[in-house]
Write a protein that holds these residues in place. Structure first.
Motif, mmCIF file in Angstrom:
data_model
loop_
_atom_site.group_PDB
_atom_site.id
_atom_site.type_symbol
_atom_site.label_atom_id
_atom_site.label_comp_id
_atom_site.label_asym_id
_atom_site.label_seq_id
_atom_site.Cartn_x
_atom_site.Cartn_y
_atom_site.Cartn_z
ATOM 1 N N GLU A 63 66.886 -122.202 -72.441
ATOM 2 C CA GLU A 63 66.120 -122.607 -73.620
ATOM 3 C C GLU A 63 65.052 -121.562 -73.918
ATOM 4 O OE1 GLU A 63 64.587 -126.530 -73.382
ATOM 5 O OE2 GLU A 63 66.558 -127.469 -73.122
ATOM 6 N N LEU A 64 65.004 -121.145 -75.169
ATOM 7 C CA LEU A 64 63.994 -120.208 -75.653
ATOM 8 C C LEU A 64 63.230 -120.843 -76.808
ATOM 9 C CD1 LEU A 64 65.975 -116.820 -75.878
ATOM 10 C CD2 LEU A 64 64.281 -117.450 -74.136
ATOM 11 N N THR A 65 62.006 -120.400 -76.987
ATOM 12 C CA THR A 65 61.233 -120.815 -78.157
ATOM 13 C C THR A 65 60.859 -119.574 -78.957
ATOM 14 O OG1 THR A 65 59.175 -120.763 -76.861
ATOM 15 C CG2 THR A 65 60.309 -122.889 -77.074
ATOM 16 N N ALA A 114 46.119 -120.595 -73.751
ATOM 17 C CA ALA A 114 46.607 -121.589 -72.797
ATOM 18 C C ALA A 114 47.934 -121.182 -72.174
ATOM 19 C CB ALA A 114 46.763 -122.938 -73.496
ATOM 20 N N ASN A 115 48.382 -119.955 -72.448
ATOM 21 C CA ASN A 115 49.689 -119.476 -71.968
ATOM 22 C C ASN A 115 50.821 -120.405 -72.389
ATOM 23 O OD1 ASN A 115 48.802 -117.090 -70.627
ATOM 24 N ND2 ASN A 115 48.076 -118.354 -68.925
ATOM 25 N N GLN A 116 50.709 -120.911 -73.618
ATOM 26 C CA GLN A 116 51.709 -121.796 -74.178
ATOM 27 C C GLN A 116 52.281 -121.265 -75.490
ATOM 28 O OE1 GLN A 116 49.461 -125.526 -74.227
ATOM 29 N NE2 GLN A 116 50.570 -126.212 -72.413
ATOM 30 N N GLY A 117 52.168 -119.972 -75.698
ATOM 31 C CA GLY A 117 52.772 -119.380 -76.883
ATOM 32 C C GLY A 117 54.285 -119.401 -76.786
ATOM 33 N N ALA A 118 54.954 -119.286 -77.909
ATOM 34 C CA ALA A 118 56.413 -119.247 -77.908
ATOM 35 C C ALA A 118 56.894 -118.051 -77.099
ATOM 36 C CB ALA A 118 56.934 -119.154 -79.344
ATOM 37 N N ASP A 119 58.120 -118.156 -76.574
ATOM 38 C CA ASP A 119 58.679 -117.055 -75.785
ATOM 39 C C ASP A 119 58.784 -115.783 -76.609
ATOM 40 O OD1 ASP A 119 59.095 -118.764 -73.563
ATOM 41 O OD2 ASP A 119 60.974 -119.476 -74.431
ATOM 42 N N TYR A 131 44.126 -110.161 -78.621
ATOM 43 C CA TYR A 131 44.483 -111.193 -77.650
ATOM 44 C C TYR A 131 45.139 -110.643 -76.391
ATOM 45 C CZ TYR A 131 43.689 -113.928 -81.853
ATOM 46 O OH TYR A 131 43.126 -114.462 -82.984
ATOM 47 N N SER A 132 45.526 -109.370 -76.398
ATOM 48 C CA SER A 132 46.171 -108.788 -75.230
ATOM 49 C C SER A 132 45.700 -107.360 -74.985
ATOM 50 C CB SER A 132 47.693 -108.828 -75.412
ATOM 51 O OG SER A 132 48.362 -108.469 -74.236
ATOM 52 N N PRO A 133 44.389 -107.144 -74.938
ATOM 53 C CA PRO A 133 43.862 -105.779 -74.834
ATOM 54 C C PRO A 133 44.198 -105.071 -73.535
ATOM 55 C CG PRO A 133 42.103 -107.375 -74.529
ATOM 56 C CD PRO A 133 43.307 -108.150 -74.988
ATOM 57 N N THR A 134 44.525 -105.835 -72.501
ATOM 58 C CA THR A 134 44.937 -105.219 -71.231
ATOM 59 C C THR A 134 46.399 -105.499 -70.926
ATOM 60 O OG1 THR A 134 44.229 -107.146 -69.922
ATOM 61 C CG2 THR A 134 42.601 -105.413 -70.304
ATOM 62 N N GLY A 135 47.139 -105.972 -71.922
ATOM 63 C CA GLY A 135 48.558 -106.248 -71.742
ATOM 64 C C GLY A 135 48.842 -107.573 -71.074
ATOM 65 N N GLU A 136 47.890 -108.476 -71.104
ATOM 66 C CA GLU A 136 48.024 -109.725 -70.350
ATOM 67 C C GLU A 136 48.872 -110.787 -71.034
ATOM 68 O OE1 GLU A 136 43.897 -110.074 -72.371
ATOM 69 O OE2 GLU A 136 45.349 -108.525 -71.808
ATOM 70 N N LYS A 137 49.076 -110.678 -72.340
ATOM 71 C CA LYS A 137 49.779 -111.757 -73.049
ATOM 72 C C LYS A 137 51.211 -111.409 -73.454
ATOM 73 C CE LYS A 137 46.365 -114.619 -72.835
ATOM 74 N NZ LYS A 137 46.460 -115.810 -71.955
ATOM 75 N N ILE A 344 57.370 -110.569 -76.814
ATOM 76 C CA ILE A 344 57.754 -111.566 -75.816
ATOM 77 C C ILE A 344 56.511 -111.884 -75.010
ATOM 78 C CG2 ILE A 344 59.189 -112.073 -73.808
ATOM 79 C CD1 ILE A 344 61.202 -110.026 -74.849
ATOM 80 N N THR A 345 56.163 -113.140 -74.921
ATOM 81 C CA THR A 345 54.970 -113.528 -74.179
ATOM 82 C C THR A 345 55.212 -113.427 -72.675
ATOM 83 O OG1 THR A 345 55.661 -115.842 -74.311
ATOM 84 C CG2 THR A 345 54.113 -115.072 -75.975
ATOM 85 N N THR A 346 54.162 -113.160 -71.936
ATOM 86 C CA THR A 346 54.290 -113.044 -70.484
ATOM 87 C C THR A 346 54.595 -114.382 -69.830
ATOM 88 O OG1 THR A 346 51.872 -113.215 -70.344
ATOM 89 C CG2 THR A 346 52.825 -111.000 -70.266
ATOM 90 N N SER A 347 54.422 -115.462 -70.542
ATOM 91 C CA SER A 347 54.755 -116.784 -70.010
ATOM 92 C C SER A 347 56.237 -117.120 -70.168
ATOM 93 C CB SER A 347 53.908 -117.859 -70.696
ATOM 94 O OG SER A 347 54.088 -117.821 -72.106
#
Length: 460
Positions: A63-65, A114-119, A131-137, A344-347
């Motif tokens: 399943e992907l979002t 909240a690390n709940q963004g879509a894939d 929102y991802s200045p150090t590549g975290e998201k 692609i989100t890191t989550s």
């Protein structure tokens, strides 16, 4: 004039989203950070192989979002493309969250926090920095270059999406602002040609008021549009970018000049005042009855938005892509940027399959379905597929060609910071609404604007 954020509306939209889970290359050198990043990673953007071999899972249930914003035609294109992807990979189910731009960034920033963004996420260019200045998201897509054919994008286009030495998105398209006109209304006012100069705009304002009435205007622009148009004017007149090396290049006196330019458009009936637009009570100009009926006869918008504004008109037979207006002799002014990217989100629990979805949408069969709904494709393969399917809309192609042939200046990614452009509480809204309401003098508004921009840049 600071306004309170509508917490109830934002909260409801966020809850809905969490429940479900807009030179072309010049913008890559917008800030010293972006430039140094691009230099340090130039060699690494020539993807040969991924850091490890990947194989798309075609058997196990996955399943992907995915999430995006846009108008109805974009929603429809995405849905058809997702159906085609799921037909190709029957084991992969893709659930979508989408909506209009209004309130979208606020909800997505909450989801990302909240690390709940879509894939797979359609992202605005500045989100990578904000929102991802150090590549975290967002993941580094170079790690999946054996799944996504990154050679289809130019190095310059990819460099614009490299933040913290990570290719955090692929650019869907490159974009810039241009004028669109409803020539049916212009002809009613006795004007046969599109405006091409400042004097043409002033003359049009007078003609509209005298021949059609006080509620007809040749152009309508919101708060953020005013900021972009003012910057366009200043860069044309003074020949320098709005921001370079993380510093605003304009003095308060020069900004006063820019604000007076916008005020002259109001005073000469070229654009409606902000109080009159706010009283009309619409979220976006394309949804306003004034635009639909032709009382607002012009817009200054992204090239990718042509069909949205054309489609909203009750009679769109006179809808025309205009010409860029050169407001000074020092530069053409204006800027191009990455219109939007796909990340692609890191989550994401299935990044390989998410990478396959991105490749399908922008390099593969999906590109023929998506066409130019998100602008003219930046991927060479995607553009070829869209053109072969006759899915590139002529208006968007015409607008994009004119924009990229004209604009001179780089865009600083923090120009679009939510602290600046938020439509309820941002600095641009405060400045241009307060100035239009008469609550600020030009000097006061210029000071607030420069202080706000400087504060955002100092926090980088």
């Amino acid at each position: 004039m600071k306004k309170a954020i509508s917490l109830a509306l934002a909260g409801a939209m966020t809850a809905t989203l969490l429940a479900g889970c807009g030179g072309a290359a010049s913008s890559s050198a917008a800030t010293s950070e972006a430039a140094s990043t691009a230099e340090s990673t130039a060699a690494s953007t020539e993807e040969a192989t991924a850091s490890e071999a990947h194989e798309i899972n075609t058997t196990d249930p996955i399943e992907l979002t995915i999430s995006w914003w846009g108008g109805d035609s974009r929603h429809e294109a995405y849905q058809k493309a997702l159906e085609a992807f799921q037909a190709k990979y029957p084991n992969i189910k893709v659930s979508a969250t989408y909506g209009a731009w209004s309130g979208w960034e606020e909800a997505q920033s909450t989801a990302l926090a909240a690390n709940q963004g879509a894939d797979v996420m359609q992202v605005n260019w500045n989100w990578l920095y904000q929102y991802s200045p150090t590549g975290e998201k967002f993941v580094d897509l170079r790690d999946y270059s054996d799944v996504i054919d990154l050679t289809q994008w130019t190095d310059a286009a990819k460099d614009a999406c490299i933040v913290a030495d990570s290719l955090q998105a692929v650019p869907i398209s490159m974009t810039g602002r241009i004028f669109y006109w409803n020539m049916n209304t212009f002809k009613e006012a006795g004007i046969e040609e599109v405006p091409t100069t400042y004097d043409d705009l002033i003359a049009a304002g007078k003609a509209f008021q005298e021949k059609l009435g006080d509620d007809y205007y040749p152009l309508a622009i919101g708060q953020y549009d005013r900021m972009i148009l003012m910057t366009f004017y200043l860069e044309s007149k003074y020949g320098k970018a709005w921001v370079e090396n993380n510093e605003c290049q304009y003095t308060e006196e020069e900004i006063v000049d820019g604000l007076n330019f916008i005020k002259s458009l109001e005073d000469n009936h070229v654009i409606p005042t902000r109080p009159s637009m706010i009283a009309a009570g619409f979220d976006s100009i394309d949804k306003s009855q004034e635009w639909i009926d032709g009382k607002y006869a012009g817009i200054f918008e992204w090239d990718s938005s042509a069909n949205k504004y054309q489609g909203a008109l009750a009679d769109n037979s006179g809808f025309t892509v205009g010409e860029e207006i050169k407001f000074g002799d020092k530069a053409n002014g204006g800027f191009s940027k990455v219109s939007m990217g796909m990340a692609i989100t890191t989550s994401c629990q299935h990044p390989v399959e998410a990478a396959a979805l991105i490749d399908f949408l922008w390099n593969g069969e999906g590109a023929a379905i998506m066409g130019s709904e998100c602008g003219i494709p930046a991927s060479a393969a995607g553009l070829a597929a869209a053109q072969a399917a006759d899915a590139v809309k002529p208006l968007v192609l015409e607008a994009n060609t004119k924009v990229l042939a004209f604009v001179d200046m780089p865009l600083d990614p923090y120009f679009e910071s939510s602290k600046l452009k938020d439509t309820t509480d941002g600095v641009y809204t405060d400045v241009f609404d307060g100035y239009s309401y008469g609550e600020y003098t030009a000097e006061e508004a210029a000071e607030i604007l420069l202080d706000g921009v400087s504060e955002v840049l100092a926090a980088v």
